[in-house]
Design an enzyme around this catalytic site. Structure first.
Site, PDB file in Angstrom:
ATOM      1  NE  ARG A   1     -10.869  12.122  13.591  1.00  9.94           N
ATOM      2  CZ  ARG A   1     -10.511  11.115  14.542  1.00  9.94           C
ATOM      3  NH1 ARG A   1     -11.498  11.288  15.680  1.00  9.94           N
ATOM      4  NH2 ARG A   1      -9.790  10.152  14.395  1.00  9.94           N
TER       5      ARG A   1
ATOM      6  NE  ARG B   1     -10.286   0.768  18.367  1.00 14.63           N
ATOM      7  CZ  ARG B   1     -10.171   1.900  18.840  1.00 14.63           C
ATOM      8  NH1 ARG B   1      -8.958   2.300  19.627  1.00 14.63           N
ATOM      9  NH2 ARG B   1     -10.906   2.749  18.955  1.00 14.63           N
TER      10      ARG B   1
ATOM     11  CD  GLU C   1     -11.404   2.923  23.467  1.00 14.52           C
ATOM     12  OE1 GLU C   1     -11.735   2.782  22.292  1.00 14.52           O
ATOM     13  OE2 GLU C   1     -10.856   3.932  24.007  1.00 14.52           O
TER      14      GLU C   1
ATOM     15  CG  ASN D   1      -5.614  -0.469  19.240  1.00 13.85           C
ATOM     16  OD1 ASN D   1      -5.887  -0.062  17.943  1.00 13.85           O
ATOM     17  ND2 ASN D   1      -6.261   0.736  20.078  1.00 13.85           N
TER      18      ASN D   1
END
Ligand code: ADP
Length: 398
Positions: free
Chosen positions: A242, A92, A383, A7
């Site tokens: 965010r 990923r 993940e 990743n």
């Protein structure tokens, strides 16, 4: 076969070596500050006290991957005798656009297609490509597989993925909702039915991936019908840094009044908003600690976060046509039992109820009462495993 899952971020690289015979993680690690003074490397072999940690400048991802392979095969603290034990690398990749509806073997052609998607997520996509190219250069004989954050959401219907802007922007520029955290949503969509006694192809789920980055998905019979992130991961819930949903006119208004340009503006919305903008830090634990000391703004930030998750759950209950289960996962979803109880508290009028005796950290599975109208679950996400599984499936066909 052992699969190396990579990743790659813009200045970091996380990895896991997974033995697919029993899907166990053999070793994992993290390289931080790649290309920045003071690159930090940390590696450990699971189930042992073998560890490697050092600080040594690394100019790029190729140097970082070389260091990872050195650590993995280290005589004293490694996890494998030689690189021959690694069958393939799974990566990923942020954006698959509409090109990739599932994971893909990296070939000259598919890499070009992945590169063509750089404009949709420049920072991450470039980093992911750097990770792939680093593996190609350091291990030229090993196959690489790209697993996309967006792919699982490609089943969304037009009514969920089109924005209400002139159609030419979709046709010419592919502006639409894509959704992210796809490997997590897919993993949970596979796991949750087992806990509620339903088949995956006969199950309506609202999956709440609540971490630093957060997104919800509405899943019917294993297929995503809606998700909260958009063209980029900026849309949707209030997150660590965010803003999530906001009126786009806010951008012009702030820019006109501050002189910020669009890049500064988007940087602010992605990196300095959410919890970080409203409160003391991007981390829910810090915000809660401040709220507990009486910080009114911290309390408001937690309320905004909770309210927005509740609103999305309400909307997605419509999207799936009456959910069988609401599932909490990721950093906040897995650990902050109070946050989950607060979210579900707002659904009491619908007959959804958490059982405090089951709502315990580390307790995976159903956390709702027996008479709750919708089951509520807490599950640990993974993940990396879906990346390793897809990589194995694709290289097994070669
Ligand atoms: P990322 O998106 O970076 O993968 P994570 O899924 O690791 O994020 O989630 C990070 C978030 O989880 C942070 O806001 C952190 O405060 C929260 N979190 C982690 N552990 C706990 C805990 N024990 N209690 C409350 N929140 C927690």
């Amino acid at each position: 076969m052992k699969i190396l899952v990579i990743n790659a971020g813009s200045s970091s690289l996380k990895y896991q070596l997974i033995d697919m015979d029993d899907e166990s993680v053999k070793a994992k690690g993290l390289v931080e500050r790649i290309g920045i003074e003071g690159t930090h490397f940390k590696h450990n072999v699971l189930g042992t006290d073998k560890e490697i940690e050092f600080t040594r400048n690394m100019a790029d991802h190729t140097e970082a991957i070389a260091a990872v392979l050195e650590a993995l095969t280290d005589k004293e603290n490694g996890a494998i005798a030689s690189l021959d034990e690694i069958g393939a690398c799974g990566h990923r990749v942020l954006h698959g656009g509409e090109t990739f509806k599932e994971s893909a073997l990296v070939t000259e052609e598919s890499l070009k297609e992945i590169e063509a998607l750089i404009p949709l997520g420049p920072l991450h996509q470039r980093a992911n490509i750097a990770g792939i190219k680093a593996c190609q250069s350091v291990m030229p004989t090993k196959p690489n597989v790209a697993v996309f954050d967006t792919a699982f959401h490609q089943t969304m219907p037009k009514k969920a993925f089109l924005y209400g802007v002139p159609y030419k922007y979709y046709k010419d520029l592919k502006v639409r909702r894509y959704g992210f955290h796809g490997t997590s949503h897919r993993f949970i969509a596979g796991e949750a039915p087992k806990y509620i006694g339903k088949a995956a192809d006969d199950c309506k789920l609202i999956i709440c991936h609540l971490g630093n980055g957060s997104s919800l998905s509405a899943v019917v019979n294993g297929k995503v019908v809606d998700t909260s992130m958009g063209l980029t991961p900026l849309e949707g819930l209030l997150m660590g840094s965010r803003s999530g949903d906001l009126d786009p006119a806010v951008l012009e208004y702030i820019m006109d009044n501050t002189g910020m340009d669009i890049h500064q503006m988007l940087n602010m919305l992605n990196k300095q908003s959410g919890f970080a903008g409203l409160s003391v830090s991007s981390d829910m634990r810090d915000v809660k600690a401040a709220a507990a000391k009486g910080d009114e703004l911290a309390k408001a930030a937690v309320d905004i976060w909770t309210y927005r998750v509740q609103k999305y759950i309400g909307a997605y209950n419509v999207a799936v046509g009456g959910a069988d289960a609401i599932v909490f996962t990721a950093g906040i979803g897995e650990n902050d039992t109070q946050a989950c109880a607060d979210v579900i508290g707002g659904l009491a009028f619908m007959g959804v109820k958490i059982d405090p005796a089951k709502n315990v950290r580390g307790n995976a599975g159903v956390i709702s009462t027996d008479d709750s109208t919708i089951k509520v679950l807490r599950l640990s996400t993974n993940e990396e495993l879906p990346i390793a599984r897809d990589t194995l499936a694709i290289v097994s066909r070669l």
